[in-house]
Design an enzyme around this catalytic site. Structure first.
Site, PDB file in Angstrom:
ATOM      1  N   LYS A   1       7.535   2.530  -3.146  1.00 14.89           N
ATOM      2  CA  LYS A   1       8.467   2.103  -1.877  1.00 14.89           C
ATOM      3  C   LYS A   1       8.648   0.674  -2.294  1.00 14.89           C
ATOM      4  O   LYS A   1       7.945  -0.035  -3.078  1.00 14.89           O
ATOM      5  CB  LYS A   1       7.696   2.102  -0.733  1.00 14.89           C
ATOM      6  CG  LYS A   1       6.201   1.763  -0.478  1.00 14.89           C
ATOM      7  CD  LYS A   1       6.284   0.017  -0.049  1.00 14.89           C
ATOM      8  CE  LYS A   1       4.864  -0.714  -0.073  1.00 14.89           C
ATOM      9  NZ  LYS A   1       5.097  -2.236   0.064  1.00 14.89           N
TER      10      LYS A   1
ATOM     11  N   ASP B   1      -0.531   1.720   4.400  1.00 13.26           N
ATOM     12  CA  ASP B   1       0.793   2.137   3.907  1.00 13.26           C
ATOM     13  C   ASP B   1       0.812   3.531   3.627  1.00 13.26           C
ATOM     14  O   ASP B   1       1.902   4.245   3.322  1.00 13.26           O
ATOM     15  CB  ASP B   1       1.155   1.535   2.449  1.00 13.26           C
ATOM     16  CG  ASP B   1       1.503   0.094   2.549  1.00 13.26           C
ATOM     17  OD1 ASP B   1       1.250  -0.518   3.843  1.00 13.26           O
ATOM     18  OD2 ASP B   1       1.508  -0.706   1.603  1.00 13.26           O
TER      19      ASP B   1
HETATM   20  O1  C5P Z   1      -5.041  -1.010   4.909  1.00 17.17           O
HETATM   21  P1  C5P Z   1      -5.331  -1.445   3.462  1.00 17.17           P
HETATM   22  O2  C5P Z   1      -6.286  -1.275   3.149  1.00 17.17           O
HETATM   23  O3  C5P Z   1      -4.072  -1.150   2.586  1.00 17.17           O
HETATM   24  O4  C5P Z   1      -5.094  -3.132   3.584  1.00 17.17           O
HETATM   25  C1  C5P Z   1      -5.577  -3.904   2.593  1.00 17.17           C
HETATM   26  C2  C5P Z   1      -5.894  -5.383   2.925  1.00 17.17           C
HETATM   27  O5  C5P Z   1      -4.569  -6.128   3.284  1.00 17.17           O
HETATM   28  C3  C5P Z   1      -6.612  -5.505   4.231  1.00 17.17           C
HETATM   29  O6  C5P Z   1      -7.994  -5.492   4.132  1.00 17.17           O
HETATM   30  C4  C5P Z   1      -6.166  -6.850   4.610  1.00 17.17           C
HETATM   31  O7  C5P Z   1      -6.723  -8.081   4.315  1.00 17.17           O
HETATM   32  C5  C5P Z   1      -4.578  -6.959   4.238  1.00 17.17           C
HETATM   33  N1  C5P Z   1      -3.839  -6.130   5.341  1.00 17.17           N
HETATM   34  C6  C5P Z   1      -3.325  -7.207   6.670  1.00 17.17           C
HETATM   35  N2  C5P Z   1      -2.603  -6.519   7.270  1.00 17.17           N
HETATM   36  C7  C5P Z   1      -1.869  -5.495   7.139  1.00 17.17           C
HETATM   37  C8  C5P Z   1      -2.027  -4.832   5.931  1.00 17.17           C
HETATM   38  C9  C5P Z   1      -2.878  -4.969   5.109  1.00 17.17           C
HETATM   39  O8  C5P Z   1      -3.936  -8.197   6.708  1.00 17.17           O
HETATM   40  N3  C5P Z   1      -0.787  -5.029   8.476  1.00 17.17           N
END
Ligand code: C5P
Length: 273
Positions: A9, A133
């Site tokens: 993406k 995501d």
């Molecule tokens: O949700 P995911 O595990 O992919 O997110 C990885 C990291 O990216 C989170 O731990 C956070 O530090 C950051 N993040 C964030 N805000 C978001 C998505 C991700 O701060 N909307």
């Protein structure tokens, strides 16, 4: 055996709205799947296994594919063992959602192979437990994503666009980029208006994570300038980077670049190239 592609993406725009009490950031972003894809092979067997053509990709429990398998087992109570082989093409630590896409593709594959008939809306809810995501990849390929990225509104396909994705040699860690965000110096664009612009054929490309990514790795500023000097009209970091997507034509040959177009899936079928 079931073979499915798992698309990358890009974020055509990404607006950060603020930081939440749970540490995540509230965002509003237009996500689009592109024709840069991994290929995943699934077969029901007697013992679980995961292999990948890229030896830098972990195949242990930290791989989001296993998170998807375990979640599917736990939610459905179905007993099965699955062999999965990943032909990895999507660069890692690139802001292209490769790991999230693999996880979403795994949920779709298990639903098919086990004839579980879990509605797509339910799969989308489950996907949000794997990562912010992951739900997007269960949309139709063009979606307006809000919350921490997991709230998806599927949109009609955008006009087709050819673009070049370039991955610099250095990757970027998503949490590291988010940790460098300066909330006081973000763009002032309104997400709803920006979204409308894409459907009025006056797109406005921006990414609030770009400055933070440049703070984590200042080399990336030079890399972006190099791409602009090569002749591209627009060069923008995808997600938390480190890859850039470029519009227009380059006058020089660029290493580690992929010429791609937008792809979308129809209601009942998975993505195809
Ligand atoms: O949700 P995911 O595990 O992919 O997110 C990885 C990291 O990216 C989170 O731990 C956070 O530090 C950051 N993040 C964030 N805000 C978001 C998505 C991700 O701060 N909307």
């Amino acid at each position: 055996m079931l073979t499915l592609i798992s698309p990358a993406k890009i974020n055509l725009f990404l607006k950060i709205l603020g930081k939440r009490a749970d540490g995540y950031h509230e965002l509003a972003s237009l996500f689009q799947t592109v024709s840069l894809v991994d290929t995943l092979h699934f077969s029901l067997v007697s013992q679980d296994s995961l292999t990948c053509t890229n030896s830098f990709v972990p195949t242990d429990a930290s791989n989001l594919i296993w998170k998807a398998v375990e979640l599917f087992r736990q939610k459905t109570n179905l007993q099965f063992a699955i062999k999965i082989h990943v032909e990895k093409i999507i660069p890692v630590q690139a802001g292209l959602g490769g790991g999230s896409s693999n996880a979403a593709t795994t949920l779709w594959a298990l639903n098919q192979l086990l004839r579980a008939q879990i509605p797509i809306e339910t799969l989308i809810l489950w996907a949000s437990e794997i990562g912010s995501d992951v739900p997007f990849f269960l949309s139709h390929g063009t979606a307006y994503c809000t919350g921490r990225g997991e709230k998806i509104k599927s949109l009609s396909p955008l006009p087709k666009l050819e673009l070049t994705i370039v991955k610099p040699s250095q990757g970027l860690s998503t949490p590291a980029v988010y940790s460098k965000l300066k909330l006081s110096s973000l763009s002032e664009c309104t997400p709803d208006d920006t979204l409308d612009k894409f459907y009025q054929n006056t797109p406005l490309y921006f990414n609030d994570l770009e400055e933070a990514a440049f703070t984590v790795n200042p080399e990336l500023v030079h890399f972006k300038n190099y791409l602009l000097k090569c002749g591209f009209e627009t060069v923008l970091l995808s997600g938390s980077g480190s890859s850039f997507f470029c519009l227009g034509q380059s006058t020089s040959k660029i290493n580690d670049s992929f010429h791609v177009s937008f792809i979308n899936r129809s209601n009942s079928s998975w993505y195809s190239k």
